[in-house]
Design a protein around this motif. Structure first.
Motif, mmCIF file in Angstrom:
data_model
loop_
_atom_site.group_PDB
_atom_site.id
_atom_site.type_symbol
_atom_site.label_atom_id
_atom_site.label_comp_id
_atom_site.label_asym_id
_atom_site.label_seq_id
_atom_site.Cartn_x
_atom_site.Cartn_y
_atom_site.Cartn_z
ATOM 1 N N PHE A 74 0.600 -1.093 -0.117
ATOM 2 C CA PHE A 74 0.472 -0.502 -0.007
ATOM 3 C C PHE A 74 0.614 0.947 0.111
ATOM 4 C CE2 PHE A 74 -2.342 3.533 1.995
ATOM 5 C CZ PHE A 74 -3.499 2.868 1.206
ATOM 6 N N GLY A 75 1.685 1.107 0.968
ATOM 7 C CA GLY A 75 2.551 2.160 0.829
ATOM 8 C C GLY A 75 4.142 2.410 -0.627
ATOM 9 N N VAL A 76 3.945 1.043 -0.925
ATOM 10 C CA VAL A 76 5.075 1.132 -2.041
ATOM 11 C C VAL A 76 4.463 1.652 -3.261
ATOM 12 C CG1 VAL A 76 6.083 -0.332 -3.538
ATOM 13 C CG2 VAL A 76 6.143 -0.500 -1.684
ATOM 14 N N GLY A 77 3.062 1.349 -3.574
ATOM 15 C CA GLY A 77 2.355 1.569 -4.314
ATOM 16 C C GLY A 77 2.239 3.278 -4.759
ATOM 17 N N GLY A 78 1.344 3.821 -2.974
ATOM 18 C CA GLY A 78 1.980 5.388 -2.925
ATOM 19 C C GLY A 78 2.836 5.872 -3.618
ATOM 20 N N VAL A 79 4.046 5.869 -3.143
ATOM 21 C CA VAL A 79 5.244 6.109 -3.492
ATOM 22 C C VAL A 79 5.821 6.452 -4.996
ATOM 23 C CG1 VAL A 79 7.929 6.004 -2.842
ATOM 24 C CG2 VAL A 79 6.396 5.763 -0.718
ATOM 25 N N LEU A 80 5.391 5.290 -5.190
ATOM 26 C CA LEU A 80 5.830 4.840 -6.583
ATOM 27 C C LEU A 80 4.605 5.607 -7.600
ATOM 28 C CD1 LEU A 80 6.014 0.589 -6.805
ATOM 29 C CD2 LEU A 80 8.184 2.829 -7.003
ATOM 30 N N ALA A 81 3.658 5.615 -7.203
ATOM 31 C CA ALA A 81 2.327 7.231 -7.937
ATOM 32 C C ALA A 81 3.143 8.279 -7.620
ATOM 33 C CB ALA A 81 1.157 7.386 -7.394
ATOM 34 N N ILE A 82 4.123 8.935 -6.734
ATOM 35 C CA ILE A 82 4.287 9.872 -6.863
ATOM 36 C C ILE A 82 5.837 10.078 -7.557
ATOM 37 C CG2 ILE A 82 6.171 11.792 -5.063
ATOM 38 C CD1 ILE A 82 4.047 10.608 -3.022
ATOM 39 N N VAL A 83 6.674 9.170 -7.011
ATOM 40 C CA VAL A 83 7.618 8.627 -8.171
ATOM 41 C C VAL A 83 7.387 9.155 -9.898
ATOM 42 C CG1 VAL A 83 9.313 6.953 -8.587
ATOM 43 C CG2 VAL A 83 9.212 8.052 -6.598
ATOM 44 N N SER A 84 6.651 8.326 -10.053
ATOM 45 C CA SER A 84 5.909 8.084 -11.456
ATOM 46 C C SER A 84 5.067 9.452 -12.164
ATOM 47 C CB SER A 84 4.885 7.283 -11.186
ATOM 48 O OG SER A 84 4.120 7.290 -13.043
ATOM 49 N N GLN A 85 4.636 10.038 -11.307
ATOM 50 C CA GLN A 85 3.837 11.832 -11.542
ATOM 51 C C GLN A 85 5.715 12.489 -11.483
ATOM 52 O OE1 GLN A 85 0.520 12.701 -12.664
ATOM 53 N NE2 GLN A 85 0.642 10.803 -13.096
ATOM 54 N N GLY A 86 6.243 12.268 -11.024
ATOM 55 C CA GLY A 86 7.574 13.558 -11.316
ATOM 56 C C GLY A 86 8.231 12.818 -11.969
ATOM 57 N N GLY A 87 7.871 11.695 -12.734
ATOM 58 C CA GLY A 87 8.706 10.982 -14.375
ATOM 59 C C GLY A 87 7.750 11.921 -15.399
ATOM 60 N N ASP A 88 6.670 11.837 -15.428
ATOM 61 C CA ASP A 88 6.382 12.574 -16.125
ATOM 62 C C ASP A 88 6.001 14.357 -15.799
ATOM 63 O OD1 ASP A 88 3.920 13.751 -17.366
ATOM 64 O OD2 ASP A 88 1.973 11.564 -16.996
#
Length: 173
Positions: free
Chosen positions: A112-126
């Motif tokens: 749950f936490g990993v998904g949230g962190v990866l979402a932030i990183v993913s949007q950062g990549g965008d």
């Protein structure tokens, strides 16, 4: 290298090879070696990552489109909203937990936490890729996929999230 009348330094242009190559190498490693200590299939690790990144983009788009009022980074990507980011993070966290349970057979609370962190990183990549395009005066990275801004516009979040995902798996597994 000249794009749209603006000069791109060779050093900046050469950054793309390791950036894309590193992600490809990590995905190949995940598929070939699987995940040590995980009872799910080797493809479950890659599928979990893809589901998190795709969910982030999709949920951020729909939440931002329907509820977004506060711009996230208007000078870089005028369509992105803070509400969309929050929606994408929450949806990715939920999908990450379910994927961990059903695809990886590991603790869903952690993912749950990993998904949230990866979402932030993913949007950062965008946002990073959007900033690069703006710096050279381009709106899209290509026209191979009509209406989608090019291949890099489709995988920018994945390019950013993959190394963080592998780092987490290396520490967790």
């Amino acid at each position: 290298v000249y794009l749209n009348e603006k000069t791109v330094s060779p050093l900046a242009a050469s950054f793309g090879v390791p950036y894309i190559g590193m992600t490809a190498a990590i995905l190949i490693h995940l598929r070939a070696d699987g995940l040590v200590g995980v009872t799910g299939s080797p493809i479950g690790g890659i599928l979990t990552l893809l589901l998190i990144v795709w969910t982030t983009d999709t949920a951020a788009y729909f939440v931002g489109k329907n509820f977004g009022t506060h711009k996230l980074a208007p000078s870089i990507s005028p369509g992105k909203t803070i509400e969309g980011l929050v929606g994408g993070v929450l949806a990715a966290a939920i999908v990450g937990a379910f994927a961990a349970k059903f695809l990886l057979a590991i603790n869903p609370i952690v993912f749950f936490g990993v998904g949230g962190v990866l979402a932030i990183v993913s949007q950062g990549g965008d946002l990073f890729e959007s900033a690069l395009k703006r710096s050279i005066g381009k709106k899209d990275s290509g026209n191979l996929i009509p209406g989608h801004g090019g291949v890099l516009d489709r995988i920018d979040g994945l390019l950013a999230a993959t190394p963080f995902y592998m780092l987490f798996l290396s520490c967790y597994m």
